[in-house]
Write an enzyme that holds these catalytic residues in place. Structure first.
Site, PDB file in Angstrom:
ATOM      1  N   HIS A 193      38.685  45.949  42.367  1.00 54.64           N
ATOM      2  CA  HIS A 193      39.290  46.831  43.372  1.00 54.64           C
ATOM      3  C   HIS A 193      38.269  47.363  44.392  1.00 54.64           C
ATOM      4  CE1 HIS A 193      42.873  49.088  44.552  1.00 54.64           C
ATOM      5  NE2 HIS A 193      42.118  50.150  44.736  1.00 54.64           N
ATOM      6  N   SER A 243      44.143  49.816  49.535  1.00 59.43           N
ATOM      7  CA  SER A 243      44.527  50.604  48.366  1.00 59.43           C
ATOM      8  C   SER A 243      45.573  51.667  48.741  1.00 59.43           C
ATOM      9  CB  SER A 243      43.255  51.214  47.762  1.00 59.43           C
ATOM     10  OG  SER A 243      43.516  51.803  46.534  1.00 59.43           O
TER      11      SER A 243
END
Ligand SMILES: *[C@@H]1O[C@H](CO)[C@@H](O)[C@H](O)[C@H]1NC(C)=O
Ligand SMILES: *[C@@H]1O[C@H](CO)[C@@H](O)[C@H](O)[C@H]1NC(C)=O
Ligand SMILES: *[C@@H]1O[C@H](CO)[C@@H](O)[C@H](O)[C@H]1NC(C)=O
Length: 411
Positions: free
Chosen positions: A374, A171
């Site tokens: 995610h 990320s």
């Protein structure tokens, strides 16, 4: 004083929207973040190392050293791991002894280092500022790239006497790698590979409703966003961490998921429920408002560019009314990208855009499970076989290739 109260109120409002029931039932069983204890508990040696950045922040890194001299390697190759926004090195060991990437790499003989960025629980001191100063919090992931990551990489290489390392970033960990290697291309040769998991760079196709709600306010220049520039995300407060964790106990599980997940992708099929209270007690663990605002600016602009200080500010800082884009064509390190279709932060379209800009992408892995989100890149069920085994494969194969090349050169 008044301004502070307004800011605090605003942060509370955001946190509530993000995932909290602002209720008052709470018990005292918070799990405190401490990577050193966690790693020892799992039976691995651990060291912490401090490094000071060029602009004065003192960062703590965690290392799992190789104790016995390896029979395979003269010097154990280095793997450097970097987590995402508002997280710490703990995130890499949430999955415990059998499912965590650092342990997998350590078992194979790698010298594993985990970085931390300014503002998180391990990085709250500074040569001449304190974490109470507004200036302390006046940073985005831009500074994490050009200052934090640069000094951590240099420290690790100096300390180990080696010249390069493998990099794994999740990320925002991927964002800062792209910031550093595009603006300071000399860092490309300090890295053997860069594996980017759910890399956040372009974000204009972000699906989460959060961006749509907040980008018009916080992704533009106005009194509020400017005031928040010297402000911490209220994320290291124990009371809030307890609330976060509490909502995710079994009986409240549905509430927790329905409130938190709009940010990352709705389905929770791959969520390891056992881990959730611990994950949420130890995440988020600190950072600035400016990090989030910088992403929201990019949601609006559709570009991967430096922080927007407004036309006048930009003129002073960048000598241009627009902030410069990060020159991704200078990222020459071999890049491996991992993405999924149900990632509400990193959209498939945005990944495609990134891949197109990068000159040295070796492989792009799409997670085969449609509902992978995610968060799952860190703590999903079976994340070991779906993601981490591949990451380890890439690193091991690189060594085989590298040795072959060396042998050929000798002949
Ligand atoms: C979920 O997490 C717990 C705690 O680390 C672990 O013991 C368990 O094996 C995990 N479950 C799966 C299916 O990965
Ligand atoms: C934050 O940094 C920017 C750019 O260096 C500067 O213009 C601004 O005044 C700073 N704000 C605070 C609160 O320190
Ligand atoms: C600022 O930009 C102008 C026009 O792009 C250029 O001519 C000038 O040399 C730049 N100034 C500095 C200090 O870089």
């Amino acid at each position: 004083m008044h301004k502070n109260i307004i800011l605090l109120g605003f942060q509370l409002w955001i946190i509530c929207l993000l995932g909290l029931t602002c209720g008052f039932i709470f018990k005292k069983d918070i799990i405190i973040t401490n990577a050193v204890k966690r790693i020892r508990r799992d039976g691995y040696p651990v060291e912490d190392h401090k490094v000071q950045t060029a602009d004065g922040y003192v960062l703590t890194m965690h290392r799992i050293p190789i104790l016995q001299k390896s029979q395979i390697y003269d010097k154990p190759p280095i793997a450097f791991l970097m987590t995402g926004i508002y997280a710490s090195s703990d995130a890499f060991v949430f999955s415990g002894k059998d499912g965590s990437l650092p342990y997998m790499l350590s078992d194979l003989g790698y010298d594993v280092w985990m970085g931390n960025n300014r503002g998180n629980v391990y990085c709250r001191s500074h040569a001449f500022l304190t974490s109470k100063d507004r200036e302390f919090w006046n940073f985005s992931w831009h500074e994490m790239g050009v200052y934090d990551l640069a000094s951590m990489i240099d420290y690790v290489l100096k300390h180990t006497g080696q010249s390069s390392m493998h990099f794994v970033g999740v990320s925002q960990g991927a964002t800062i790698l792209l910031v550093l290697t595009s603006l300071y291309p000399e860092y490309n040769i300090k890295l053997k590979t860069a594996q980017l998991l759910a890399p956040v760079a372009y974000v204009s196709n972000m699906k989460g409703p959060m961006a749509r709600i907040f980008a018009p306010i916080l992704g533009t220049r106005n009194v509020l966003s400017m005031a928040l520039e010297g402000s911490e995300m209220i994320s290291t407060n124990n009371f809030f961490k307890e609330l976060l964790a509490l909502n995710c106990k079994d009986e409240n599980f549905r509430i927790c998921v329905s409130r938190l997940w709009p940010a990352v992708g709705y389905e929770t099929k791959y969520l390891n429920k056992t881990l959730l209270p611990e994950v949420l007690a130890n995440f988020p663990v600190g950072g600035s408002f400016k990090q989030m605002m910088h992403y929201l600016q990019e949601y609006n602009s559709g570009r991967f560019q430096q922080y927007n200080y407004g036309q006048l500010g930009n003129q002073v800082i960048y000598n241009s009314t627009d902030p410069p884009s990060y020159p991704l064509h200078k990222v020459t390190v071999p890049v491996f990208i991992y993405y999924s279709q149900n990632d509400y932060i990193v959209a498939v379209k945005d990944v495609a855009k990134l891949v197109k800009q990068l000159p040295n992408v070796h492989a792009v892995f799409k997670v085969p499970w449609k509902k992978w989100n995610h968060f799952d890149f860190i703590c999903g069920l079976r994340v070991k076989e779906i993601i981490f085994d591949k990451v380890v494969d890439v690193i091991s194969n690189y060594n085989i290739l590298f040795n072959n090349i060396k042998k050929r050169n000798k002949i």
